[in-house]
Enzyme design. Sequence first.
Site, PDB file in Angstrom:
ATOM      1  N   GLU A  54     -27.718  -3.465 -11.972  1.00 63.17           N
ATOM      2  CA  GLU A  54     -27.845  -3.279 -10.505  1.00 63.17           C
ATOM      3  C   GLU A  54     -28.667  -2.008 -10.212  1.00 63.17           C
ATOM      4  O   GLU A  54     -29.574  -2.021  -9.369  1.00 63.17           O
ATOM      5  CB  GLU A  54     -26.431  -3.180  -9.926  1.00 63.17           C
ATOM      6  CG  GLU A  54     -26.309  -2.768  -8.485  1.00 63.17           C
ATOM      7  CD  GLU A  54     -24.815  -2.594  -8.103  1.00 63.17           C
ATOM      8  OE1 GLU A  54     -24.019  -3.523  -8.333  1.00 63.17           O
ATOM      9  OE2 GLU A  54     -24.451  -1.516  -7.593  1.00 63.17           O
TER      10      GLU A  54
ATOM     11  N   LYS B 144     -18.719  -5.625 -16.505  1.00 64.99           N
ATOM     12  CA  LYS B 144     -18.924  -5.180 -15.113  1.00 64.99           C
ATOM     13  C   LYS B 144     -19.710  -3.875 -15.090  1.00 64.99           C
ATOM     14  O   LYS B 144     -20.582  -3.669 -14.236  1.00 64.99           O
ATOM     15  CB  LYS B 144     -17.575  -5.005 -14.398  1.00 64.99           C
ATOM     16  CG  LYS B 144     -17.693  -4.440 -12.971  1.00 64.99           C
ATOM     17  CD  LYS B 144     -18.593  -5.280 -12.071  1.00 64.99           C
ATOM     18  CE  LYS B 144     -18.547  -4.980 -10.595  1.00 64.99           C
ATOM     19  NZ  LYS B 144     -18.784  -3.664 -10.138  1.00 64.99           N
TER      20      LYS B 144
ATOM     21  N   SER C 217       0.740   3.950   1.660  1.00 65.19           N
ATOM     22  CA  SER C 217       1.194   4.218   3.043  1.00 65.19           C
ATOM     23  C   SER C 217       1.243   2.862   3.754  1.00 65.19           C
ATOM     24  O   SER C 217       0.265   2.115   3.757  1.00 65.19           O
ATOM     25  CB  SER C 217       0.244   5.165   3.761  1.00 65.19           C
ATOM     26  OG  SER C 217      -1.023   4.555   3.881  1.00 65.19           O
TER      27      SER C 217
ATOM     28  N   HIS D  67     -23.204  -4.822 -15.710  1.00 69.12           N
ATOM     29  CA  HIS D  67     -23.669  -5.444 -14.460  1.00 69.12           C
ATOM     30  C   HIS D  67     -24.149  -4.348 -13.503  1.00 69.12           C
ATOM     31  O   HIS D  67     -25.216  -4.425 -12.905  1.00 69.12           O
ATOM     32  CB  HIS D  67     -22.532  -6.260 -13.827  1.00 69.12           C
ATOM     33  CG  HIS D  67     -22.749  -6.605 -12.383  1.00 69.12           C
ATOM     34  ND1 HIS D  67     -22.593  -5.683 -11.360  1.00 69.12           N
ATOM     35  CD2 HIS D  67     -23.117  -7.756 -11.767  1.00 69.12           C
ATOM     36  CE1 HIS D  67     -22.858  -6.243 -10.200  1.00 69.12           C
ATOM     37  NE2 HIS D  67     -23.180  -7.516 -10.417  1.00 69.12           N
ATOM     38  N   ASN D  68     -23.345  -3.308 -13.354  1.00 75.22           N
ATOM     39  CA  ASN D  68     -23.716  -2.227 -12.438  1.00 75.22           C
ATOM     40  C   ASN D  68     -24.945  -1.476 -12.933  1.00 75.22           C
ATOM     41  O   ASN D  68     -25.781  -1.062 -12.135  1.00 75.22           O
ATOM     42  CB  ASN D  68     -22.543  -1.262 -12.251  1.00 75.22           C
ATOM     43  CG  ASN D  68     -21.520  -1.803 -11.268  1.00 75.22           C
ATOM     44  OD1 ASN D  68     -21.402  -3.010 -11.101  1.00 75.22           O
ATOM     45  ND2 ASN D  68     -20.777  -0.931 -10.638  1.00 75.22           N
TER      46      ASN D  68
ATOM     47  N   LYS E 214     -21.582   6.618  -8.175  1.00 74.21           N
ATOM     48  CA  LYS E 214     -20.165   6.834  -8.471  1.00 74.21           C
ATOM     49  C   LYS E 214     -19.919   6.858  -9.971  1.00 74.21           C
ATOM     50  O   LYS E 214     -18.847   7.237 -10.394  1.00 74.21           O
ATOM     51  CB  LYS E 214     -19.322   5.768  -7.780  1.00 74.21           C
ATOM     52  CG  LYS E 214     -19.266   6.010  -6.262  1.00 74.21           C
ATOM     53  CD  LYS E 214     -18.106   5.324  -5.602  1.00 74.21           C
ATOM     54  CE  LYS E 214     -18.345   3.849  -5.466  1.00 74.21           C
ATOM     55  NZ  LYS E 214     -19.403   3.542  -4.469  1.00 74.21           N
TER      56      LYS E 214
ATOM     57  N   ASN F 272       0.856  -1.187   0.000  1.00 73.27           N
ATOM     58  CA  ASN F 272       0.000   0.000   0.000  1.00 73.27           C
ATOM     59  C   ASN F 272       0.890   1.234   0.000  1.00 73.27           C
ATOM     60  O   ASN F 272       2.007   1.195   0.518  1.00 73.27           O
ATOM     61  CB  ASN F 272      -0.903   0.000   1.243  1.00 73.27           C
ATOM     62  CG  ASN F 272      -2.028   0.996   1.100  1.00 73.27           C
ATOM     63  OD1 ASN F 272      -2.941   0.807   0.303  1.00 73.27           O
ATOM     64  ND2 ASN F 272      -1.959   2.085   1.854  1.00 73.27           N
TER      65      ASN F 272
ATOM     66  N   ASN G 168     -13.321  -0.448 -10.593  1.00 75.91           N
ATOM     67  CA  ASN G 168     -14.420  -0.212 -11.534  1.00 75.91           C
ATOM     68  C   ASN G 168     -13.963   0.777 -12.593  1.00 75.91           C
ATOM     69  O   ASN G 168     -14.458   1.901 -12.680  1.00 75.91           O
ATOM     70  CB  ASN G 168     -15.639   0.363 -10.796  1.00 75.91           C
ATOM     71  CG  ASN G 168     -16.565  -0.723 -10.294  1.00 75.91           C
ATOM     72  OD1 ASN G 168     -16.643  -1.806 -10.862  1.00 75.91           O
ATOM     73  ND2 ASN G 168     -17.268  -0.428  -9.216  1.00 75.91           N
TER      74      ASN G 168
ATOM     75  N   ARG H 115     -39.160  13.530 -40.766  1.00 74.68           N
ATOM     76  CA  ARG H 115     -37.737  13.733 -41.086  1.00 74.68           C
ATOM     77  C   ARG H 115     -37.552  13.973 -42.574  1.00 74.68           C
ATOM     78  O   ARG H 115     -36.748  14.784 -43.006  1.00 74.68           O
ATOM     79  CB  ARG H 115     -36.900  12.514 -40.646  1.00 74.68           C
ATOM     80  CG  ARG H 115     -36.819  12.350 -39.129  1.00 74.68           C
ATOM     81  CD  ARG H 115     -36.020  11.110 -38.748  1.00 74.68           C
ATOM     82  NE  ARG H 115     -34.619  11.219 -39.113  1.00 74.68           N
ATOM     83  CZ  ARG H 115     -34.004  10.490 -40.015  1.00 74.68           C
ATOM     84  NH1 ARG H 115     -34.673   9.538 -40.668  1.00 74.68           N
ATOM     85  NH2 ARG H 115     -32.740  10.670 -40.288  1.00 74.68           N
TER      86      ARG H 115
ATOM     87  N   HIS I 294     -34.613  13.392 -45.403  1.00 69.87           N
ATOM     88  CA  HIS I 294     -33.780  12.334 -44.833  1.00 69.87           C
ATOM     89  C   HIS I 294     -34.132  10.947 -45.381  1.00 69.87           C
ATOM     90  O   HIS I 294     -33.485   9.975 -45.016  1.00 69.87           O
ATOM     91  CB  HIS I 294     -33.890  12.346 -43.304  1.00 69.87           C
ATOM     92  CG  HIS I 294     -33.289  13.575 -42.697  1.00 69.87           C
ATOM     93  ND1 HIS I 294     -31.987  13.952 -42.912  1.00 69.87           N
ATOM     94  CD2 HIS I 294     -33.822  14.532 -41.897  1.00 69.87           C
ATOM     95  CE1 HIS I 294     -31.733  15.085 -42.260  1.00 69.87           C
ATOM     96  NE2 HIS I 294     -32.843  15.457 -41.648  1.00 69.87           N
TER      97      HIS I 294
ATOM     98  N   SER J 139     -17.273  -8.153  -8.490  1.00 73.72           N
ATOM     99  CA  SER J 139     -18.509  -7.710  -7.854  1.00 73.72           C
ATOM    100  C   SER J 139     -18.796  -8.503  -6.593  1.00 73.72           C
ATOM    101  O   SER J 139     -18.480  -9.691  -6.509  1.00 73.72           O
ATOM    102  CB  SER J 139     -19.692  -7.859  -8.811  1.00 73.72           C
ATOM    103  OG  SER J 139     -20.881  -7.460  -8.140  1.00 73.72           O
TER     104      SER J 139
END
Length: 481
Positions: free
Chosen positions: A195, A188, A40, A191-192, A266, A38, A108, A451, A457, A134
């Site tokens: 979730e 992942k 620290s 997956h989140n 997050k 680590n 992540n 359109r 278009h 996870s």
Amino acid sequence: MTTNDSARAQIGVTGLAVMGSNIARNFARNGYTVAVHNRSVGKTDALLAEHGGDGDFVRTETVAEFVAALEKPRRALIMVKAGDATDAVIEELAEAMEPGDIIIDGGNSLYTDTIRREAALRERGLHFVGTGISGGEEGALNGPSIMPGGSVESYESLGPLLESVAAQVDGTPCCAHIGPDGAGHFVKMVHNGIEYADMQLIAEAYNLLRDALGLDVDAIADVFSEWNTGELESYLVEITAEVLRQKDARTGKPLVDVIVDAAEQKGTGRWTVKSALDLGVPVTGIAEAVFARAVSGSRDQRKAAVGLVSGDLTDKPADVEQFTEDIRRALYASKIVAYAQGFDQIRAGSIEYGWNVQPGDLATIWRGGCIIRARFLNRIKEAYENNPESTTLVVEPYFREAIEAAIDSWRRVVITATGLGIPVPAFASSLSYYDGLRAERLPAALTQGQRDFFGAHTYERVDEDGKFHTLWSGDRSEVRA
Ligand code: 6PG
């Protein structure tokens, strides 16, 4: 616990916050010698003081010592905050390592960062494995679900270690090689996203039990416990009951009533939606979940708008038992849609990046260890076993029948919630998505006409191949484009 005497650790873990410490302990408990490091050294010493007895650790202070403690090919797992910190640690390790060594990022991380890092390290002769892990703190210690990307060669060296520390379901490890470079972090991320959708759907069910039926929090906890004995059985439903049962020590109220109702994030849910937009995959359940968190967090707007007129509201449902069952079925059907959309995104991502991700493998490794583990992942696994090329899970026999059994309840729940002025963005949008998919004709034909009107278009016809344009500002005849 031992000191650093030779290059004998089979795996190293750098970054010893809770997730890193727990995964290091998990490796040690499974008989591996684990080098720990680590930035620290205090954290390293704290881990060894408290849990050194878990197995054989090698204490290291510097990156050079850490790398020197690893047997070759070296395997170093980084468990630090995603982003710049990860790049810094990768660089330090890469400088000290030799060709053939493996750097693993278990955070992540955004999958595009993983693609970039893998390419850069490959140039230097190093393997880089971005892996989803996870299961939170508890999973990291006792068996997470692990989703490694990277090269086949790196998996040959790393896979057996990861598989032995992963959760096991019916003797099968919840770990499989997902695909090259960023594939592991991509799945992942999705997956989140799933979730987020699952959590939002549960939150909407809770809100309806409370506000449409007037159940108290303990009674709602009992409902979730009961649901957890049937087809909804899952980690998230299980912990919902536990969270609802928790009392606040200070006030004696249910804890949920003293928690500020602004959901944070997050970023992985948001990333999922951004990626889905780029891939053109409608992950409506996940998007509604991300936006519902954003609405909850819009404190100024909510303060300004609270008490705005609701219009005439309908009566609450009279039959509590029947409506509770309606909510259960609506939750299950919406959950099927959310997972189906997530798997669609994975298929699209796999095609876009050439990853060859096997959706059946994912359903298998998500059955245990991870946050979205649920009984019905067995059904998803079976669906892909029967039809690996499935275009959407909602048409596969088990899910088609499950939705058939739920559809009337699902509609009643959305209608009742709307009549009562209770927000159900994920329930409602999942139902609309389902209705959109099963519709023979969609109003998109009108969109195409508009359109073509304002932007030439072009459109396709139902009765002839090719692109067409109507001369809207001319004689309105049709021409081939
Ligand atoms: C897991 C979780 C984990 C983390 C989420 C929380 O699979 O173990 O998904 O990765 O708890 O990222 O995400 P938010 O903070 O964005 O809700």
